[in-house]
Design a protein around this motif. Structure first.
Motif, PDB file in Angstrom:
ATOM      1  N   ARG A 153     -17.121  11.103  63.017  1.00 53.52           N
ATOM      2  CA  ARG A 153     -15.788  10.445  62.382  1.00 53.52           C
ATOM      3  C   ARG A 153     -16.362  10.636  60.488  1.00 53.52           C
ATOM      4  NH1 ARG A 153     -11.045   7.705  62.236  1.00 53.52           N
ATOM      5  NH2 ARG A 153     -11.666   9.047  64.495  1.00 53.52           N
ATOM      6  N   LEU A 154     -17.277  10.086  60.079  1.00 49.81           N
ATOM      7  CA  LEU A 154     -17.532  10.501  59.031  1.00 49.81           C
ATOM      8  C   LEU A 154     -16.784  12.194  58.370  1.00 49.81           C
ATOM      9  CD1 LEU A 154     -20.949   8.891  58.536  1.00 49.81           C
ATOM     10  CD2 LEU A 154     -18.304   8.248  57.921  1.00 49.81           C
ATOM     11  N   CYS A 155     -17.255  12.724  59.256  1.00 52.97           N
ATOM     12  CA  CYS A 155     -16.589  13.921  58.406  1.00 52.97           C
ATOM     13  C   CYS A 155     -15.139  14.205  58.619  1.00 52.97           C
ATOM     14  CB  CYS A 155     -17.314  15.222  59.691  1.00 52.97           C
ATOM     15  SG  CYS A 155     -18.556  15.475  59.630  1.00 52.97           S
ATOM     16  N   TYR A 156     -14.631  13.364  59.818  1.00 53.78           N
ATOM     17  CA  TYR A 156     -13.052  13.870  59.596  1.00 53.78           C
ATOM     18  C   TYR A 156     -12.862  12.691  58.704  1.00 53.78           C
ATOM     19  CZ  TYR A 156      -8.144  12.484  61.236  1.00 53.78           C
ATOM     20  OH  TYR A 156      -6.863  12.591  61.384  1.00 53.78           O
ATOM     21  N   LEU A 157     -12.977  11.761  58.117  1.00 53.54           N
ATOM     22  CA  LEU A 157     -12.836  10.803  57.000  1.00 53.54           C
ATOM     23  C   LEU A 157     -12.880  11.413  56.076  1.00 53.54           C
ATOM     24  CD1 LEU A 157     -13.878   7.305  58.514  1.00 53.54           C
ATOM     25  CD2 LEU A 157     -11.974   8.082  58.020  1.00 53.54           C
ATOM     26  N   THR A 158     -13.797  11.961  55.696  1.00 56.07           N
ATOM     27  CA  THR A 158     -13.730  12.849  54.379  1.00 56.07           C
ATOM     28  C   THR A 158     -13.413  14.899  54.535  1.00 56.07           C
ATOM     29  OG1 THR A 158     -16.063  13.419  54.953  1.00 56.07           O
ATOM     30  CG2 THR A 158     -16.225  11.215  53.954  1.00 56.07           C
ATOM     31  N   GLY A 159     -12.646  14.677  55.420  1.00 52.96           N
ATOM     32  CA  GLY A 159     -12.370  16.484  55.540  1.00 52.96           C
ATOM     33  C   GLY A 159     -13.436  17.498  56.059  1.00 52.96           C
ATOM     34  N   ASN A 160     -14.034  16.801  56.402  1.00 50.55           N
ATOM     35  CA  ASN A 160     -15.218  17.813  57.050  1.00 50.55           C
ATOM     36  C   ASN A 160     -15.445  18.697  57.949  1.00 50.55           C
ATOM     37  OD1 ASN A 160     -16.920  18.458  54.247  1.00 50.55           O
ATOM     38  ND2 ASN A 160     -16.677  16.223  54.121  1.00 50.55           N
ATOM     39  N   LEU A 161     -14.123  18.393  58.710  1.00 49.49           N
ATOM     40  CA  LEU A 161     -14.155  18.605  60.171  1.00 49.49           C
ATOM     41  C   LEU A 161     -13.830  20.147  60.054  1.00 49.49           C
ATOM     42  CD1 LEU A 161     -13.391  16.070  62.252  1.00 49.49           C
ATOM     43  CD2 LEU A 161     -15.067  17.396  62.811  1.00 49.49           C
ATOM     44  N   TYR A 209     -22.392  -0.604  49.141  1.00 50.56           N
ATOM     45  CA  TYR A 209     -21.679  -1.723  49.243  1.00 50.56           C
ATOM     46  C   TYR A 209     -19.528  -1.396  49.265  1.00 50.56           C
ATOM     47  CZ  TYR A 209     -18.904  -5.892  50.578  1.00 50.56           C
ATOM     48  OH  TYR A 209     -18.291  -6.964  51.500  1.00 50.56           O
ATOM     49  N   GLY A 210     -19.965  -0.864  50.741  1.00 55.50           N
ATOM     50  CA  GLY A 210     -17.768  -0.651  50.940  1.00 55.50           C
ATOM     51  C   GLY A 210     -18.034   0.540  50.670  1.00 55.50           C
ATOM     52  N   LYS A 211     -18.880   1.641  50.439  1.00 59.41           N
ATOM     53  CA  LYS A 211     -18.789   3.359  49.718  1.00 59.41           C
ATOM     54  C   LYS A 211     -20.321   4.251  50.971  1.00 59.41           C
ATOM     55  CE  LYS A 211     -19.460   4.816  45.799  1.00 59.41           C
ATOM     56  NZ  LYS A 211     -18.491   5.265  44.503  1.00 59.41           N
ATOM     57  N   ILE A 212     -19.414   4.896  51.169  1.00 59.96           N
ATOM     58  CA  ILE A 212     -20.563   6.106  51.939  1.00 59.96           C
ATOM     59  C   ILE A 212     -20.954   7.508  51.245  1.00 59.96           C
ATOM     60  CG2 ILE A 212     -21.989   7.388  54.027  1.00 59.96           C
ATOM     61  CD1 ILE A 212     -20.864   5.026  55.914  1.00 59.96           C
ATOM     62  N   THR A 213     -21.619   7.959  51.259  1.00 55.20           N
ATOM     63  CA  THR A 213     -21.330   9.822  50.076  1.00 55.20           C
ATOM     64  C   THR A 213     -22.713  10.317  50.688  1.00 55.20           C
ATOM     65  OG1 THR A 213     -20.965   8.864  47.722  1.00 55.20           O
ATOM     66  CG2 THR A 213     -21.852  10.668  48.284  1.00 55.20           C
ATOM     67  N   ILE A 214     -21.310  11.394  51.082  1.00 51.89           N
ATOM     68  CA  ILE A 214     -22.274  12.613  51.752  1.00 51.89           C
ATOM     69  C   ILE A 214     -22.893  13.227  51.119  1.00 51.89           C
ATOM     70  CG2 ILE A 214     -21.387  14.604  54.127  1.00 51.89           C
ATOM     71  CD1 ILE A 214     -20.553  11.294  54.374  1.00 51.89           C
ATOM     72  N   ILE A 215     -24.082  13.826  51.132  1.00 51.06           N
ATOM     73  CA  ILE A 215     -25.223  14.581  50.390  1.00 51.06           C
ATOM     74  C   ILE A 215     -25.294  15.565  51.306  1.00 51.06           C
ATOM     75  CG2 ILE A 215     -27.627  14.675  49.837  1.00 51.06           C
ATOM     76  CD1 ILE A 215     -27.788  11.537  49.627  1.00 51.06           C
ATOM     77  N   ASP A 216     -25.256  15.812  52.681  1.00 50.92           N
ATOM     78  CA  ASP A 216     -25.771  16.859  52.753  1.00 50.92           C
ATOM     79  C   ASP A 216     -24.702  17.087  54.150  1.00 50.92           C
ATOM     80  OD1 ASP A 216     -26.783  19.205  54.677  1.00 50.92           O
ATOM     81  OD2 ASP A 216     -28.743  18.674  55.049  1.00 50.92           O
ATOM     82  N   THR A 217     -23.564  17.931  53.927  1.00 52.77           N
ATOM     83  CA  THR A 217     -22.246  17.912  54.627  1.00 52.77           C
ATOM     84  C   THR A 217     -22.753  18.753  55.751  1.00 52.77           C
ATOM     85  OG1 THR A 217     -21.613  19.654  53.709  1.00 52.77           O
ATOM     86  CG2 THR A 217     -21.295  17.421  52.640  1.00 52.77           C
ATOM     87  N   ASP A 218     -23.587  19.836  55.779  1.00 49.82           N
ATOM     88  CA  ASP A 218     -24.152  20.771  56.636  1.00 49.82           C
ATOM     89  C   ASP A 218     -24.521  20.050  57.434  1.00 49.82           C
ATOM     90  OD1 ASP A 218     -22.387  23.212  55.839  1.00 49.82           O
ATOM     91  OD2 ASP A 218     -24.373  23.644  55.116  1.00 49.82           O
ATOM     92  N   HIS A 219     -25.715  19.554  57.303  1.00 45.82           N
ATOM     93  CA  HIS A 219     -25.951  18.626  58.366  1.00 45.82           C
ATOM     94  C   HIS A 219     -25.204  17.619  59.332  1.00 45.82           C
ATOM     95  CE1 HIS A 219     -30.000  16.531  60.465  1.00 45.82           C
ATOM     96  NE2 HIS A 219     -29.390  15.230  59.627  1.00 45.82           N
ATOM     97  N   LEU A 220     -25.015  16.963  58.586  1.00 45.16           N
ATOM     98  CA  LEU A 220     -23.499  15.450  59.504  1.00 45.16           C
ATOM     99  C   LEU A 220     -22.385  16.335  59.950  1.00 45.16           C
ATOM    100  CD1 LEU A 220     -23.157  12.464  58.607  1.00 45.16           C
ATOM    101  CD2 LEU A 220     -21.512  12.863  57.559  1.00 45.16           C
ATOM    102  N   ALA A 221     -22.216  17.696  59.755  1.00 44.32           N
ATOM    103  CA  ALA A 221     -21.211  18.451  60.759  1.00 44.32           C
ATOM    104  C   ALA A 221     -21.889  18.765  61.563  1.00 44.32           C
ATOM    105  CB  ALA A 221     -20.794  19.569  60.078  1.00 44.32           C
ATOM    106  N   ASN A 222     -23.103  19.405  62.260  1.00 46.68           N
ATOM    107  CA  ASN A 222     -24.070  19.343  62.612  1.00 46.68           C
ATOM    108  C   ASN A 222     -24.214  18.342  64.066  1.00 46.68           C
ATOM    109  OD1 ASN A 222     -24.582  22.307  61.977  1.00 46.68           O
ATOM    110  ND2 ASN A 222     -25.987  21.589  61.086  1.00 46.68           N
ATOM    111  N   LEU A 223     -24.214  17.381  63.314  1.00 41.52           N
ATOM    112  CA  LEU A 223     -24.436  16.089  64.611  1.00 41.52           C
ATOM    113  C   LEU A 223     -23.076  15.602  65.255  1.00 41.52           C
ATOM    114  CD1 LEU A 223     -26.765  13.788  61.754  1.00 41.52           C
ATOM    115  CD2 LEU A 223     -27.128  15.155  63.735  1.00 41.52           C
ATOM    116  N   ALA A 224     -21.829  16.196  64.572  1.00 39.76           N
ATOM    117  CA  ALA A 224     -20.277  16.226  65.229  1.00 39.76           C
ATOM    118  C   ALA A 224     -20.363  16.978  66.292  1.00 39.76           C
ATOM    119  CB  ALA A 224     -19.545  16.022  63.905  1.00 39.76           C
ATOM    120  N   ILE A 225     -21.170  18.050  66.237  1.00 44.07           N
ATOM    121  CA  ILE A 225     -20.437  18.855  66.931  1.00 44.07           C
ATOM    122  C   ILE A 225     -21.247  18.631  68.721  1.00 44.07           C
ATOM    123  CG2 ILE A 225     -21.101  21.438  67.449  1.00 44.07           C
ATOM    124  CD1 ILE A 225     -21.910  22.180  65.370  1.00 44.07           C
TER     125      ILE A 225
END
Length: 225
Positions: A153-161, A209-225
């Motif tokens: 979901r976070l990858c989708y919302l930030t366009g990193n899928l 508060y009310g915001k999430i910043t992605i630091i390691d996009t590759d790691h998050l993308a791997n979790l999303a697979i």
């Protein structure tokens, strides 16, 4: 800053003359935080583009629990489906903060729809993109554990899928509450918060508060697979 998917901002994708003709008929409407734009079961009188602020589309279960389907931000368009089929909306649209919308009334939409064939073509692309998203979303909900669903979901919302078609580079942050993420995923805020805090400790994300910043996009993308 949020990315923009091609499907969400279909007006921008129109040829310049058609885009200008459409924007010329749109008027600005202001909504306060928490104000309803239209309710489930109503036939909306218009479609909208977010000029400033945010709008969420939801359904409320009989037990009072809210399901969040999507949150639209500046540039995003919504309300098109009821303009096409003239049927009641299947969800409720609410401003999540003080918001300005550009509104295109039904009568103006119908005239533009008949006059410019580029508009039906672009709306077909919009609905196709949203259908693909729906299939991906339900596959995620049905088959993935919560950690993978949250990463997806976070990858989708930030366009990193991988393979997503955007009109601007993927974002590194998303403005959303943990409660709204939980509502999107059918999970409690506490369960979502536990995973996000673990990712924060691992320096995968940063949380405000009310915001999430992605630091390691590759790691998050791997979790999303």
């Amino acid at each position: 800053m949020a990315h923009r998917y091609l499907g969400n901002n279909w007006i921008t994708q129109l040829p310049e003359d058609v885009r200008d003709a459409t924007l010329a008929l749109m008027t600005t409407r202001s909504y306060s935080k928490g104000e309803t734009i239209y309710q489930e079961g109503q036939v909306p009188h218009a479609l909208w583009q977010v000029a400033r602020g945010r709008v969420k589309l939801t359904n409320t279960h009989i037990d009072g629990k809210e399901v969040v389907f999507v949150i639209f931000e500046a540039g995003d368009c919504f309300g098109e489906l009821s303009m096409i089929d003239d049927k009641p909306s299947s969800n409720t649209a609410t401003a999540t903060e003080n918001t300005e919308l550009l509104e295109l009334k039904r009568s103006d939409f119908n005239r533009l729809y008949q006059e410019y064939p580029e508009i039906p073509k672009q709306l077909n692309a919009l609905l196709a993109e949203r259908m693909r998203h729906m299939v991906s979303f339900y596959e995620s909900m049905a088959l993935r554990p919560l950690e993978s669903r949250l990463a997806h979901r976070l990858c989708y919302l930030t366009g990193n899928l991988p393979g997503k078609n955007t009109i601007s580079p993927p974002a590194t942050e998303v403005t959303i509450t943990q409660q709204d993420i939980g509502s999107m995923l059918g999970a409690t805020r506490q369960a979502v918060s536990k995973i996000l805090n673990e990712w924060r400790d691992e320096n995968v994300i940063a949380i405000e508060y009310g915001k999430i910043t992605i630091i390691d996009t590759d790691h998050l993308a791997n979790l999303a697979i």
